[in-house]
Design a protein around this motif. Structure first.
Motif, PDB file in Angstrom:
ATOM      1  N   MET A  30      33.989  39.804  39.507  1.00 11.31           N
ATOM      2  CA  MET A  30      33.062  39.454  38.542  1.00 11.31           C
ATOM      3  C   MET A  30      33.720  38.248  37.900  1.00 11.31           C
ATOM      4  SD  MET A  30      31.241  41.483  35.402  1.00 11.31           S
ATOM      5  CE  MET A  30      30.485  40.768  33.989  1.00 11.31           C
ATOM      6  N   GLY A  31      34.686  38.397  37.771  1.00 18.14           N
ATOM      7  CA  GLY A  31      35.509  37.420  36.491  1.00 18.14           C
ATOM      8  C   GLY A  31      35.652  36.323  37.671  1.00 18.14           C
ATOM      9  N   ALA A  32      36.030  36.029  38.592  1.00 23.09           N
ATOM     10  CA  ALA A  32      35.892  34.857  39.704  1.00 23.09           C
ATOM     11  C   ALA A  32      34.450  34.277  39.403  1.00 23.09           C
ATOM     12  CB  ALA A  32      36.442  35.227  41.005  1.00 23.09           C
ATOM     13  N   GLN A  33      33.529  35.027  39.810  1.00 24.86           N
ATOM     14  CA  GLN A  33      32.029  34.171  39.511  1.00 24.86           C
ATOM     15  C   GLN A  33      31.791  33.897  38.413  1.00 24.86           C
ATOM     16  OE1 GLN A  33      28.927  36.217  41.810  1.00 24.86           O
ATOM     17  NE2 GLN A  33      30.461  37.974  42.432  1.00 24.86           N
ATOM     18  N   VAL A  34      32.170  34.330  37.279  1.00 25.62           N
ATOM     19  CA  VAL A  34      31.649  33.944  35.999  1.00 25.62           C
ATOM     20  C   VAL A  34      32.562  32.549  35.678  1.00 25.62           C
ATOM     21  CG1 VAL A  34      32.205  34.385  33.575  1.00 25.62           C
ATOM     22  CG2 VAL A  34      31.310  36.055  34.854  1.00 25.62           C
ATOM     23  N   CYS A  35      33.920  32.557  36.214  1.00 27.63           N
ATOM     24  CA  CYS A  35      34.620  31.266  36.329  1.00 27.63           C
ATOM     25  C   CYS A  35      34.432  30.272  36.837  1.00 27.63           C
ATOM     26  CB  CYS A  35      36.112  31.639  36.446  1.00 27.63           C
ATOM     27  SG  CYS A  35      36.924  32.613  35.258  1.00 27.63           S
ATOM     28  N   ARG A  36      33.499  30.384  38.030  1.00 22.49           N
ATOM     29  CA  ARG A  36      32.895  29.233  38.797  1.00 22.49           C
ATOM     30  C   ARG A  36      31.606  28.576  38.339  1.00 22.49           C
ATOM     31  NH1 ARG A  36      34.585  32.582  43.266  1.00 22.49           N
ATOM     32  NH2 ARG A  36      32.669  33.559  43.698  1.00 22.49           N
ATOM     33  N   SER A  37      31.163  29.388  37.253  1.00 23.16           N
ATOM     34  CA  SER A  37      29.773  28.830  36.689  1.00 23.16           C
ATOM     35  C   SER A  37      29.949  27.361  36.242  1.00 23.16           C
ATOM     36  CB  SER A  37      29.482  29.735  35.534  1.00 23.16           C
ATOM     37  OG  SER A  37      29.099  30.963  36.196  1.00 23.16           O
ATOM     38  N   ILE A  90      34.978  41.587  23.481  1.00 17.48           N
ATOM     39  CA  ILE A  90      35.936  40.467  23.998  1.00 17.48           C
ATOM     40  C   ILE A  90      35.737  40.192  25.317  1.00 17.48           C
ATOM     41  CG2 ILE A  90      38.292  39.998  24.295  1.00 17.48           C
ATOM     42  CD1 ILE A  90      37.765  40.380  21.325  1.00 17.48           C
ATOM     43  N   ALA A  91      34.996  40.685  25.979  1.00 21.63           N
ATOM     44  CA  ALA A  91      34.833  40.225  27.548  1.00 21.63           C
ATOM     45  C   ALA A  91      33.659  39.319  27.213  1.00 21.63           C
ATOM     46  CB  ALA A  91      33.989  41.099  28.082  1.00 21.63           C
ATOM     47  N   MET A  92      32.538  39.124  26.128  1.00 19.88           N
ATOM     48  CA  MET A  92      31.558  38.567  26.077  1.00 19.88           C
ATOM     49  C   MET A  92      32.194  37.158  25.316  1.00 19.88           C
ATOM     50  SD  MET A  92      28.236  40.277  24.889  1.00 19.88           S
ATOM     51  CE  MET A  92      29.012  41.077  23.445  1.00 19.88           C
ATOM     52  N   VAL A  93      33.246  37.221  24.387  1.00 19.68           N
ATOM     53  CA  VAL A  93      34.047  36.167  23.752  1.00 19.68           C
ATOM     54  C   VAL A  93      34.819  35.370  24.799  1.00 19.68           C
ATOM     55  CG1 VAL A  93      35.994  35.544  22.139  1.00 19.68           C
ATOM     56  CG2 VAL A  93      34.203  37.344  21.410  1.00 19.68           C
ATOM     57  N   ALA A  94      35.221  35.972  25.731  1.00 23.53           N
ATOM     58  CA  ALA A  94      36.035  35.446  26.895  1.00 23.53           C
ATOM     59  C   ALA A  94      35.322  34.563  27.753  1.00 23.53           C
ATOM     60  CB  ALA A  94      36.675  36.516  27.670  1.00 23.53           C
ATOM     61  N   ASP A 154      42.712  32.777  32.902  1.00 20.81           N
ATOM     62  CA  ASP A 154      42.874  32.448  34.151  1.00 20.81           C
ATOM     63  C   ASP A 154      41.995  33.358  34.937  1.00 20.81           C
ATOM     64  OD1 ASP A 154      45.058  30.870  33.493  1.00 20.81           O
ATOM     65  OD2 ASP A 154      46.509  32.229  33.895  1.00 20.81           O
ATOM     66  N   VAL A 155      41.711  32.875  36.270  1.00 23.70           N
ATOM     67  CA  VAL A 155      40.839  33.640  37.201  1.00 23.70           C
ATOM     68  C   VAL A 155      41.470  34.914  37.510  1.00 23.70           C
ATOM     69  CG1 VAL A 155      39.728  33.567  39.189  1.00 23.70           C
ATOM     70  CG2 VAL A 155      39.712  31.636  37.827  1.00 23.70           C
ATOM     71  N   PRO A 156      40.897  36.099  37.370  1.00 23.72           N
ATOM     72  CA  PRO A 156      41.804  37.354  37.711  1.00 23.72           C
ATOM     73  C   PRO A 156      41.831  37.418  39.243  1.00 23.72           C
ATOM     74  CG  PRO A 156      39.516  37.872  36.924  1.00 23.72           C
ATOM     75  CD  PRO A 156      39.750  36.352  36.689  1.00 23.72           C
ATOM     76  N   ARG A 157      43.014  38.178  39.415  1.00 25.83           N
ATOM     77  CA  ARG A 157      43.142  38.370  40.886  1.00 25.83           C
ATOM     78  C   ARG A 157      43.076  39.786  41.018  1.00 25.83           C
ATOM     79  NH1 ARG A 157      48.768  34.768  42.040  1.00 25.83           N
ATOM     80  NH2 ARG A 157      48.162  32.824  41.533  1.00 25.83           N
ATOM     81  N   ALA A 158      42.652  40.196  42.406  1.00 27.22           N
ATOM     82  CA  ALA A 158      42.188  41.497  42.844  1.00 27.22           C
ATOM     83  C   ALA A 158      43.709  42.268  43.170  1.00 27.22           C
ATOM     84  CB  ALA A 158      41.385  41.509  44.255  1.00 27.22           C
ATOM     85  N   PRO A 159      43.717  43.540  42.663  1.00 26.12           N
ATOM     86  CA  PRO A 159      44.881  44.030  42.959  1.00 26.12           C
ATOM     87  C   PRO A 159      44.780  44.666  44.465  1.00 26.12           C
ATOM     88  CG  PRO A 159      43.413  45.547  41.926  1.00 26.12           C
ATOM     89  CD  PRO A 159      42.773  44.139  41.821  1.00 26.12           C
ATOM     90  N   HIS A 160      46.034  44.871  44.873  1.00 28.22           N
ATOM     91  CA  HIS A 160      46.415  45.319  46.353  1.00 28.22           C
ATOM     92  C   HIS A 160      46.554  46.863  46.161  1.00 28.22           C
ATOM     93  CE1 HIS A 160      46.065  41.122  47.947  1.00 28.22           C
ATOM     94  NE2 HIS A 160      46.921  41.044  46.940  1.00 28.22           N
ATOM     95  N   THR A 161      45.642  47.599  46.889  1.00 25.59           N
ATOM     96  CA  THR A 161      45.689  49.052  46.648  1.00 25.59           C
ATOM     97  C   THR A 161      45.262  49.596  47.984  1.00 25.59           C
ATOM     98  OG1 THR A 161      43.756  49.839  45.837  1.00 25.59           O
ATOM     99  CG2 THR A 161      45.276  49.048  44.040  1.00 25.59           C
ATOM    100  N   ALA A 167      44.037  40.985  27.292  1.00 24.57           N
ATOM    101  CA  ALA A 167      43.445  40.836  28.864  1.00 24.57           C
ATOM    102  C   ALA A 167      42.266  39.622  29.069  1.00 24.57           C
ATOM    103  CB  ALA A 167      42.545  41.924  29.427  1.00 24.57           C
ATOM    104  N   GLY A 168      41.528  39.350  28.060  1.00 22.46           N
ATOM    105  CA  GLY A 168      40.568  38.242  28.276  1.00 22.46           C
ATOM    106  C   GLY A 168      39.511  38.528  29.562  1.00 22.46           C
ATOM    107  N   VAL A 169      39.693  37.285  30.305  1.00 18.23           N
ATOM    108  CA  VAL A 169      38.565  37.456  31.582  1.00 18.23           C
ATOM    109  C   VAL A 169      38.908  38.616  32.517  1.00 18.23           C
ATOM    110  CG1 VAL A 169      37.916  36.013  33.460  1.00 18.23           C
ATOM    111  CG2 VAL A 169      38.410  34.749  31.464  1.00 18.23           C
ATOM    112  N   ALA A 170      40.148  38.983  32.417  1.00 16.91           N
ATOM    113  CA  ALA A 170      40.512  40.186  33.368  1.00 16.91           C
ATOM    114  C   ALA A 170      39.702  41.394  32.972  1.00 16.91           C
ATOM    115  CB  ALA A 170      41.968  40.381  33.264  1.00 16.91           C
TER     116      ALA A 170
END
Length: 319
Positions: free
Chosen positions: A71-78, A134-138, A204-211, A62-65
């Motif tokens: 949250m993943g998108a904000q971390v990726c923009r750092s 693994i989230a911290m490693v990512a 990759d920057v995770p995408r929000a699911p559509h539900t 899963a990595g960044v997901a």
């Protein structure tokens, strides 16, 4: 975890039922579930299917997901690793209640830490401990590259480290049965800038699911959180109050008292949750009324229409 198990042909229905999780969990990836139930499901399935490295395998893939879309998108923009770690620490409790993360700068070393919701010994702890690690490693790999390895990984579990983890992080020293869960690396890395040249999908920057659940933030109040947690169970019909009490970790009587103190009954909570799902589906999708009725736990569309009119003042079709 549910997607992974389903993809390899593991029958997950028994595990979902055993841990009182929604039967349609795979179709509702944006819903809220109790953390203890999640831990229990992963631990139950790992034992039942004999997949000793289930926790590490799913978390690493899963990595960044693991951080969720927002949250993943904000971390990726750092702009730097230090900023990304600060963002992670500030937002992690929004993804999982009672999770906390912080970092310690100790001379030439940084320890990036996470505090888990439950202690070692809880069903599934050993498997799901890898979520935080693994989230911290990512986070670090976003800046140091996908092949980066921590100098040291400290774990709370005493059950050993999966062989796949040792193979993946061949240069890392693992510590088990530790009071703190963290990854350690050189302090000089804090100034690293985002590593843009990588084709590793885990970063990759995770995408929000559509539900139909609206991708809402976690509610701050007790009634709101209870509402968010019973909502995914509508696919299995009307969620009984005994289930709600299990979700809240309390007795039925105590649950009723807590709601009464807020001027609410359990029926009020379910009605509001049903209305929120229905209004989202009616305004954001082309779903017919009968489908909306079933999605909100009604077996009879006419009963749904009458209940909806009582709250909205108009029929579902007019709404």
């Amino acid at each position: 975890y549910a997607r992974f198990l389903d993809a390899i042909g593991s029958p997950i229905e028994r595990g979902l039922e055993q841990m009182r999780l929604p039967g349609n969990l795979i179709e509702t990836p944006d819903c809220y579930v109790p953390t203890r139930s999640l831990f229990g499901f992963v631990g139950y399935m790992a034992d039942k299917e004999g997949i000793a490295d289930l926790g590490f395998r799913v978390a690493h893939d899963a990595g960044v997901a693991l951080m969720g879309a927002k949250m993943g998108a904000q971390v990726c923009r750092s702009p730097t690793l230090l900023h990304a770690m600060r963002t992670f620490c500030a937002l992690v409790s929004r993804e999982a209640s009672n999770f906390r993360s912080w970092y310690v700068e100790d001379q030439d070393e940084v320890r990036f830490c996470v505090h888990r919701t439950f202690k070692p010994g809880a069903l599934g702890y050993t498997q799901t401990e890898w979520i935080g690690v693994i989230a911290m490693v990512a986070v670090v790999q976003l800046f140091a590259g996908p092949r980066w390895e921590p100098d040291r990984i400290s774990l709370g579990t005493s059950k050993g480290v999966p062989r796949l983890a040792r193979e993946t992080f061949g240069g890392t020293r693992f510590l088990t049965a530790q009071p703190g869960v963290y990854i350690a690396f050189p302090r000089s890395m804090l100034a690293l800038r985002r590593c843009e040249e990588t084709d590793d999908p885990r970063l990759d920057v995770p995408r929000a699911p559509h539900t139909p659940y609206g991708a809402e933030e976690a509610a701050a109040d007790f009634a709101g959180r209870l509402m968010q947690c019973v909502t995914p169970h509508f696919g299995d019909g009307y969620p009984p109050i005994t289930l709600a009490a299990e979700i809240a970790g309390t007795s039925v009587r105590t649950l009723q008292r807590r709601l009464a103190a807020l001027g609410l009954s359990y029926g009020d909570v379910v009605s509001r949750a049903r209305f929120d799902v229905a209004s989202n589906m009616l305004t954001r999708t082309d779903a017919p009324v009968i489908e909306v009725a079933f999605a909100t736990g009604y077996s009879d569309p006419s009963h749904f229409a009458r209940a909806f009119r009582r709250l909205a003042g108009v029929s579902p079709r007019q709404f």
